[in-house]
Motif scaffolding. Structure first.
Motif, PDB file in Angstrom:
ATOM      1  N   THR A   1       0.743  -1.390   0.029  1.00 11.87           N
ATOM      2  CA  THR A   1      -0.006   0.090  -0.015  1.00 11.87           C
ATOM      3  C   THR A   1       0.940   1.105   0.023  1.00 11.87           C
ATOM      4  OG1 THR A   1      -1.746  -0.996   1.237  1.00 11.87           O
ATOM      5  CG2 THR A   1      -1.701   1.275   1.332  1.00 11.87           C
ATOM      6  N   VAL A   2       0.560   2.177  -0.904  1.00 10.49           N
ATOM      7  CA  VAL A   2       1.425   3.052  -1.218  1.00 10.49           C
ATOM      8  C   VAL A   2       0.862   4.554  -1.103  1.00 10.49           C
ATOM      9  CG1 VAL A   2       3.243   4.360  -2.500  1.00 10.49           C
ATOM     10  CG2 VAL A   2       3.128   1.824  -2.531  1.00 10.49           C
ATOM     11  N   LEU A   3       1.102   5.579  -0.265  1.00  9.62           N
ATOM     12  CA  LEU A   3       0.300   6.743   0.040  1.00  9.62           C
ATOM     13  C   LEU A   3       1.058   7.676  -0.654  1.00  9.62           C
ATOM     14  CD1 LEU A   3      -1.966   8.323   1.347  1.00  9.62           C
ATOM     15  CD2 LEU A   3      -0.122   9.321   3.136  1.00  9.62           C
ATOM     16  N   ILE A   4       0.541   8.389  -1.852  1.00  6.70           N
ATOM     17  CA  ILE A   4       1.109   9.282  -2.751  1.00  6.70           C
ATOM     18  C   ILE A   4       0.661  10.677  -2.584  1.00  6.70           C
ATOM     19  CG2 ILE A   4       1.617   9.580  -5.047  1.00  6.70           C
ATOM     20  CD1 ILE A   4       1.383   6.722  -5.813  1.00  6.70           C
ATOM     21  N   TRP A   5       1.371  11.356  -2.203  1.00 11.55           N
ATOM     22  CA  TRP A   5       0.899  13.102  -2.193  1.00 11.55           C
ATOM     23  C   TRP A   5       1.125  13.433  -3.489  1.00 11.55           C
ATOM     24  CZ3 TRP A   5      -1.111  14.800   2.191  1.00 11.55           C
ATOM     25  CH2 TRP A   5      -0.701  14.162   3.274  1.00 11.55           C
ATOM     26  N   GLY A   6       0.174  14.409  -3.808  1.00 16.82           N
ATOM     27  CA  GLY A   6       0.198  15.084  -5.165  1.00 16.82           C
ATOM     28  C   GLY A   6       0.159  14.155  -6.318  1.00 16.82           C
ATOM     29  N   ALA A   7      -0.864  13.137  -6.140  1.00 17.62           N
ATOM     30  CA  ALA A   7      -0.623  11.937  -7.113  1.00 17.62           C
ATOM     31  C   ALA A   7      -0.878  12.156  -8.519  1.00 17.62           C
ATOM     32  CB  ALA A   7      -1.794  10.918  -6.629  1.00 17.62           C
ATOM     33  N   THR A   8      -1.454  13.438  -9.027  1.00 15.50           N
ATOM     34  CA  THR A   8      -1.484  13.853 -10.337  1.00 15.50           C
ATOM     35  C   THR A   8      -0.690  14.810 -10.644  1.00 15.50           C
ATOM     36  OG1 THR A   8      -3.155  15.368  -9.846  1.00 15.50           O
ATOM     37  CG2 THR A   8      -3.971  12.861 -10.175  1.00 15.50           C
ATOM     38  N   GLY A   9       0.378  15.376  -9.847  1.00 18.27           N
ATOM     39  CA  GLY A   9       1.319  16.441 -10.093  1.00 18.27           C
ATOM     40  C   GLY A   9       2.442  15.805 -11.149  1.00 18.27           C
ATOM     41  N   GLY A  10       3.651  16.597 -11.315  1.00 21.19           N
ATOM     42  CA  GLY A  10       4.589  16.196 -12.118  1.00 21.19           C
ATOM     43  C   GLY A  10       5.227  14.960 -11.435  1.00 21.19           C
TER      44      GLY A  10
ATOM     45  N   PRO B   1      -2.066   1.962  -4.724  1.00 20.13           N
ATOM     46  CA  PRO B   1      -1.773   3.309  -4.477  1.00 20.13           C
ATOM     47  C   PRO B   1      -3.175   4.172  -3.842  1.00 20.13           C
ATOM     48  CG  PRO B   1      -2.579   3.185  -6.992  1.00 20.13           C
ATOM     49  CD  PRO B   1      -2.549   1.688  -5.995  1.00 20.13           C
ATOM     50  N   VAL B   2      -2.718   4.975  -2.653  1.00 24.47           N
ATOM     51  CA  VAL B   2      -3.647   5.829  -2.083  1.00 24.47           C
ATOM     52  C   VAL B   2      -3.362   7.420  -2.605  1.00 24.47           C
ATOM     53  CG1 VAL B   2      -4.918   6.689  -0.036  1.00 24.47           C
ATOM     54  CG2 VAL B   2      -4.071   4.350  -0.022  1.00 24.47           C
ATOM     55  N   CYS B   3      -4.261   7.711  -3.453  1.00 21.47           N
ATOM     56  CA  CYS B   3      -3.601   8.866  -4.035  1.00 21.47           C
ATOM     57  C   CYS B   3      -4.411  10.257  -3.373  1.00 21.47           C
ATOM     58  CB  CYS B   3      -4.160   9.004  -5.513  1.00 21.47           C
ATOM     59  SG  CYS B   3      -3.199   7.666  -6.617  1.00 21.47           S
ATOM     60  N   VAL B   4      -3.524  11.157  -2.908  1.00 23.99           N
ATOM     61  CA  VAL B   4      -4.049  12.428  -2.137  1.00 23.99           C
ATOM     62  C   VAL B   4      -3.672  13.446  -3.242  1.00 23.99           C
ATOM     63  CG1 VAL B   4      -3.766  13.912  -0.470  1.00 23.99           C
ATOM     64  CG2 VAL B   4      -2.931  11.414  -0.092  1.00 23.99           C
ATOM     65  N   VAL B   5      -4.831  14.177  -3.643  1.00 24.75           N
ATOM     66  CA  VAL B   5      -4.914  15.398  -4.464  1.00 24.75           C
ATOM     67  C   VAL B   5      -5.620  16.437  -3.969  1.00 24.75           C
ATOM     68  CG1 VAL B   5      -5.148  13.718  -6.292  1.00 24.75           C
ATOM     69  CG2 VAL B   5      -7.079  14.401  -5.169  1.00 24.75           C
ATOM     70  N   SER B   6      -5.710  17.529  -4.756  1.00 21.05           N
ATOM     71  CA  SER B   6      -5.868  18.554  -3.896  1.00 21.05           C
ATOM     72  C   SER B   6      -7.248  19.505  -4.725  1.00 21.05           C
ATOM     73  CB  SER B   6      -5.128  19.950  -4.152  1.00 21.05           C
ATOM     74  OG  SER B   6      -4.422  20.101  -5.608  1.00 21.05           O
ATOM     75  N   SER B   7      -8.093  18.759  -5.572  1.00 22.12           N
ATOM     76  CA  SER B   7      -9.149  19.280  -6.081  1.00 22.12           C
ATOM     77  C   SER B   7     -10.014  18.097  -6.741  1.00 22.12           C
ATOM     78  CB  SER B   7      -8.701  20.233  -7.266  1.00 22.12           C
ATOM     79  OG  SER B   7      -8.367  19.491  -8.499  1.00 22.12           O
TER      80      SER B   7
ATOM     81  N   ILE C   1      -8.094  10.541  -2.017  1.00 25.93           N
ATOM     82  CA  ILE C   1      -8.411  11.451  -1.154  1.00 25.93           C
ATOM     83  C   ILE C   1      -8.107  13.040  -1.829  1.00 25.93           C
ATOM     84  CG2 ILE C   1      -7.782  12.436   1.334  1.00 25.93           C
ATOM     85  CD1 ILE C   1      -6.855   9.540   2.091  1.00 25.93           C
ATOM     86  N   ASP C   2      -9.230  13.770  -1.576  1.00 24.07           N
ATOM     87  CA  ASP C   2      -9.291  15.040  -2.086  1.00 24.07           C
ATOM     88  C   ASP C   2      -8.923  15.758  -0.510  1.00 24.07           C
ATOM     89  OD1 ASP C   2      -9.617  17.775  -2.572  1.00 24.07           O
ATOM     90  OD2 ASP C   2     -11.485  17.346  -3.818  1.00 24.07           O
ATOM     91  N   ARG C   3      -7.840  16.261  -0.224  1.00 21.26           N
ATOM     92  CA  ARG C   3      -7.323  16.949   0.989  1.00 21.26           C
ATOM     93  C   ARG C   3      -8.110  18.187   0.871  1.00 21.26           C
ATOM     94  NH1 ARG C   3      -3.329  20.547   0.170  1.00 21.26           N
ATOM     95  NH2 ARG C   3      -2.136  20.512  -1.821  1.00 21.26           N
ATOM     96  N   THR C   4      -8.266  18.775  -0.163  1.00 21.32           N
ATOM     97  CA  THR C   4      -8.990  20.097  -0.034  1.00 21.32           C
ATOM     98  C   THR C   4     -10.406  20.076   0.568  1.00 21.32           C
ATOM     99  OG1 THR C   4      -7.364  21.170  -1.342  1.00 21.32           O
ATOM    100  CG2 THR C   4      -9.714  22.353  -1.005  1.00 21.32           C
TER     101      THR C   4
ATOM    102  N   PRO D   1      -7.287  22.545 -13.269  1.00 20.20           N
ATOM    103  CA  PRO D   1      -7.831  22.919 -11.770  1.00 20.20           C
ATOM    104  C   PRO D   1      -7.694  24.282 -11.967  1.00 20.20           C
ATOM    105  CG  PRO D   1      -5.700  21.987 -11.739  1.00 20.20           C
ATOM    106  CD  PRO D   1      -6.060  22.135 -13.442  1.00 20.20           C
ATOM    107  N   ALA D   2      -8.447  25.100 -10.715  1.00 19.21           N
ATOM    108  CA  ALA D   2      -8.164  26.350 -10.349  1.00 19.21           C
ATOM    109  C   ALA D   2      -6.901  26.438  -9.443  1.00 19.21           C
ATOM    110  CB  ALA D   2      -9.425  26.729  -9.612  1.00 19.21           C
ATOM    111  N   ALA D   3      -6.288  27.756  -9.295  1.00 16.31           N
ATOM    112  CA  ALA D   3      -5.253  27.746  -8.637  1.00 16.31           C
ATOM    113  C   ALA D   3      -5.483  27.560  -6.989  1.00 16.31           C
ATOM    114  CB  ALA D   3      -5.047  29.495  -8.808  1.00 16.31           C
TER     115      ALA D   3
END
Length: 452
Positions: free
Chosen positions: A228-237, A253-259, A275-278, A449-451
């Motif tokens: 099990t892999v927690l990935i911060w910013g999973a759709t970023g660069g 993968p457990v994908c953490v994103v912001s939107s 997980i949408d952290r926002t 995504p929005a800023a």
């Protein structure tokens, strides 16, 4: 003279002698920062520093070619977070790196200029090779990874990233890839994937190699099937490649994103646990100086809800200060927090009880050695991984591209066309491309995504 070079590339000229006969220009266009402007943001809060104020498009002289080096016509490049750091002169102006490099040798002295040509990615065509370069010749279509190293120290011969003289090209060296011409070492080059366009091929070198070492390599987390892999910013660069490695490697993968847009994109990539952290309003700091362990626990509970009770075997950590305490807390007993970059800040705070008493490890990792970069590029060339390019800018609009990354208005990678006059050029294997087109273009089809 760059027009002659471009004509040869667009005509898909394949004769090495034809490229060797092309005259090199005396100068070329490049994205730079200037040494006399390093104090321009003095007194400005970090979050208000605007890369558009510091980045320039200059005409600069072509550097002399040294032993083991290659001059490349750059068709396309990409923006990485080190370009953001360079543009806002944080944590230190990169001219200190160039001065230090300049003191090492005559060849090093070429890099100590009053301007710094930025950029740590490229796809292009070899124009000239220096003495001692035998693996490449003029006309070769290449991508570059960003490890610049002489390997004169014994430590580098077990792992080149341990060489005390290793540097990141275009960040700690001059003559980077956000330009029409670049100077690289021969051992930075790799074959360009034949089914990709220039801009698609250019966007993967740094982040794909970094994610490979960080997650897959024995020098990193050595991920295995079932982890099990927690990935911060999973759709970023960086995270977009880590997500692919987890999915292709049999991990969860457990994908953490912001939107919501990024959450939808992670699911389209194949991730089921997102997980949408926002949206879930995680706030890991009560104020600037006080972390909030209650939020760490809330995140841990959320991860267990998604996984059926499992904690992450690996935490793919790169935001740094904002998330590091939570990463150490949620990691499985005996698990690994694998860390690089620290884009939200370098000074980390965590509760050491959850590290030592639960036998967890924190492992630092930095870019990749040549073998790791080559393996990562090979997977891309075979279609096992896909570039995560979302948008491309022309070279003159690089400052806006850097601002996109600075403000987190991007998904995946932001590309830059250098000599390439348009998107979509450079493909030599359309059949392989057609088989993987949906994956190759997934990030461009996603809503912006929005800023944040």
């Amino acid at each position: 003279m760059t027009a002659e070079i471009l004509s040869a590339v667009l005509a898909d000229e394949r004769d090495p002698a034809a490229y060797a006969a092309l005259p090199l220009p005396e100068s070329y266009r490049a994205v730079t920062v200037h040494a006399d402007e390093t104090d321009m943001f003095a007194g400005t809060p970090s979050e208000e520093k605007d890369p558009r104020a510091s980045l320039h498009l200059d005409e600069v002289p072509v550097p002399d070619l040294g032993p083991g080096e290659v001059i490349v016509a750059v068709m396309a490049s990409a923006v990485n977070y080190n370009t953001v750091w360079s543009s806002i002169f944080e944590p230190v102006p990169t001219f200190e790196f160039l001065r230090r490099y300049g003191r090492t040798s005559e060849l090093g002295r070429r890099h100590d200029r009053p301007y710094h040509v930025l950029g740590s990615d490229l796809a292009g065509v070899v124009l000239r090779v220096g003495p001692g370069v035998h693996a490449w010749c003029p006309g070769d279509r290449v991508v570059a990874h960003c490890l610049s190293v002489d390997l004169e120290h014994p430590d580098g011969h077990d792992d080149a990233m341990l060489d005390p003289a290793q540097r990141i090209w275009g960040f700690e060296t001059n003559f980077g890839g956000l330009a029409e011409i670049a100077l690289v070492r021969g051992n930075q080059l790799m074959p360009m994937p034949a089914h990709l366009t220039w801009e698609e091929a250019a966007c993967s070198g740094l982040v794909n190699s970094t994610a490979y070492r960080q997650l897959v390599s024995r020098n990193g987390a050595a991920m295995k099937q079932g982890d099990t892999v927690l990935i911060w910013g999973a759709t970023g660069g960086l995270g977009s490649y880590a997500t692919q490695y987890a999915l292709r490697g049999g991990a969860v993968p457990v994908c953490v994103v912001s939107s919501p847009e990024k959450a939808a994109l992670a699911r389209r990539m194949g991730a089921e646990l997102v997980i949408d952290r926002t949206a879930e309003d995680y706030r890991f700091w009560r104020d600037e100086h006080t972390p909030d362990p209650k939020e760490w626990r809330r995140l841990g509970q959320r991860i267990r809800e998604l996984t059926g009770g499992d904690d992450p075997d690996i935490v793919f950590e790169h935001p740094g200060r904002d998330t590091f305490g939570a990463s150490v807390y949620v990691c499985r007993r005996g698990g690994t927090v694998i860390t690089c970059a620290s884009t939200s800040g370098y000074t980390h705070s965590y509760d050491n009880r959850y590290l030592w008493m639960h036998l967890k490890r924190i492992v630092g990792t930095h870019f990749a050695n040549y073998r790791e970069a080559w393996q990562a590029n090979r997977l891309l060339a075979r279609g096992h991984l896909h570039p995560t390019l979302s948008v491309t800018y022309p070279l003159a609009e690089t400052p806006t591209a850097v601002l996109d990354v600075r403000r987190n208005r991007h998904q995946g990678k932001v590309g830059v066309r250098c000599l390439a006059p348009a998107d979509g050029l450079g493909v030599r294997d359309p059949e392989l491309r057609d088989r993987h087109l949906a994956g190759i273009t997934a990030f461009r089809a996603a809503p912006r995504p929005a800023a944040v």
